[in-house]
Design an enzyme around this catalytic site. Sequence first.
Site, mmCIF file in Angstrom:
data_model
loop_
_atom_site.group_PDB
_atom_site.id
_atom_site.type_symbol
_atom_site.label_atom_id
_atom_site.label_comp_id
_atom_site.label_asym_id
_atom_site.label_seq_id
_atom_site.Cartn_x
_atom_site.Cartn_y
_atom_site.Cartn_z
ATOM 1 N N ARG A 106 -3.482 -9.809 5.297
ATOM 2 C CA ARG A 106 -3.943 -9.955 3.909
ATOM 3 C C ARG A 106 -2.829 -9.450 3.004
ATOM 4 O O ARG A 106 -2.489 -8.271 3.032
ATOM 5 C CB ARG A 106 -5.227 -9.142 3.709
ATOM 6 C CG ARG A 106 -5.815 -9.182 2.307
ATOM 7 C CD ARG A 106 -7.061 -8.303 2.251
ATOM 8 N NE ARG A 106 -7.659 -8.298 0.917
ATOM 9 C CZ ARG A 106 -7.296 -7.483 -0.073
ATOM 10 N NH1 ARG A 106 -6.305 -6.610 0.132
ATOM 11 N NH2 ARG A 106 -7.894 -7.530 -1.242
ATOM 12 N N LYS B 146 0.806 -1.217 0.000
ATOM 13 C CA LYS B 146 0.000 0.000 0.000
ATOM 14 C C LYS B 146 0.843 1.273 0.000
ATOM 15 O O LYS B 146 2.052 1.253 0.204
ATOM 16 C CB LYS B 146 -0.978 -0.022 1.179
ATOM 17 C CG LYS B 146 -2.119 -1.012 0.962
ATOM 18 C CD LYS B 146 -3.177 -0.935 2.033
ATOM 19 C CE LYS B 146 -4.356 -1.847 1.705
ATOM 20 N NZ LYS B 146 -5.392 -1.855 2.759
#
Length: 270
Positions: free
Chosen positions: A248, A214
């Site tokens: 995740r 991210k």
Amino acid sequence: MKIGNRIFDVENDCYIMGILNVTPDSFSDGGKWNDIERAKQHTADMINEGAAIIDIGGESTRPGHVQISVQEEIDRVVPAIEMVKKNFDIPVSIDSYKSEVVEAALKAGADMVNDIWGLKYDKRVAELTAEYDVPCCIMHNREKAEYKNFHEDIIQDLKDSLTIAKEAGISDDKIILDPGIGFGKTYEHNLIAINHLEWLTQLGYPVLLATSRKSVIGLTLDLPADQRVEGTIVTTVIGVQKKAAFVRVHDVKENYRAIRMTQAILREGK
């Protein structure tokens, strides 16, 4: 916690949720797995590398993404879910916040709902989760990164989502919380949320940490999405230290090894 046909020891272990994006435009791997045969091979690879759950998403939720139609999302995720359930013995999560998509996914065999809007975008998602008696991951999210007190506000937002879940009939043993890294937060907020996962674990539910590749990693290291493996691993290690039950990730093998090593040090290196 039971997800699909598997029992997860969420108090003592940390499990990997492997990401299977069947989208052409995901920020990190868009277009790689939206062919069913490539998706099948990628699923097999993730399972062999240590994934315990496969999370299937059909719409990119990267910053600036364009929302697609419900039918297009269904057409992407249902064949992928059916493929995984037919070929592999592993729980499947549907990554969607739209009730029509969630319903189609659950009918296709999905074992869990992963809602980036914490059941607030479409409250029928909560009703479907209860109806199908499956676990759900409730993620923190906001339209804008505006807070009076970040700690207090993020907890209150999650409590509001928990109220929706309970009113719909979702039992406590089927709830996972996610701090929502990269959603409705500034760069600094994301770092704080990662470093204070105990805020969520103190609510009494298993926590899922989803930081893989991210922007918080990209901004810190000044690296493109496909070069953020090491940064992701660091967040995974912190997640294990902070008692996260799930992470995740895209890069399963590397994060699985990091989890095992961190756990060995924590358990045996006292």
